[in-house]
Design an enzyme around this catalytic site. Sequence first.
Site, PDB file in Angstrom:
ATOM      1  CB  CYS A  94      -0.958  -0.021   1.181  1.00  0.00           C
ATOM      2  SG  CYS A  94      -0.147   0.106   2.781  1.00  0.00           S
ATOM      3  CB  ALA A  95       0.374   4.790   0.658  1.00  0.00           C
TER       4      ALA A  95
END
Length: 135
Positions: A94-95
């Site tokens: 994810c980020a």
Amino acid sequence: MKFIVDNWMLILIAVSSGAMLAWPLIRGTGGGSLTAQGAVQLINRERGVMIDVRDAAEYAAGHATGARNVPFDQLEQKLPGTVKNKSVPLLLMCASGARAQRALATAKKLGYEQAQVVGGGLKSWKEANLPIEKA
């Protein structure tokens, strides 16, 4: 001995704070976290599959080259159709790594025993100067 008896509370606080500082290191080795370079090795050597669990707009703005998008909120429904072979390494990204860490539990529940989180997410991927593509 008198020092220990007189200062038992301070000693307890020091031991507790040390344990809290060490916990992420202990958890990181057994919790499925992986470096960006380790992820590349699994992709190249064991045909690992990178799954980006960010939403479609975040994914379109930029993602690791070759990563497939399965948004976190749709993981249970779409992951089995996206990655049929449950024995290959599944690399979740994810980020920053927080959503992927939560997605790890779902992936394990679905039977992906080799699921791991790319520690630091896309941020660490970029810091390692690994390729990014836009949709």
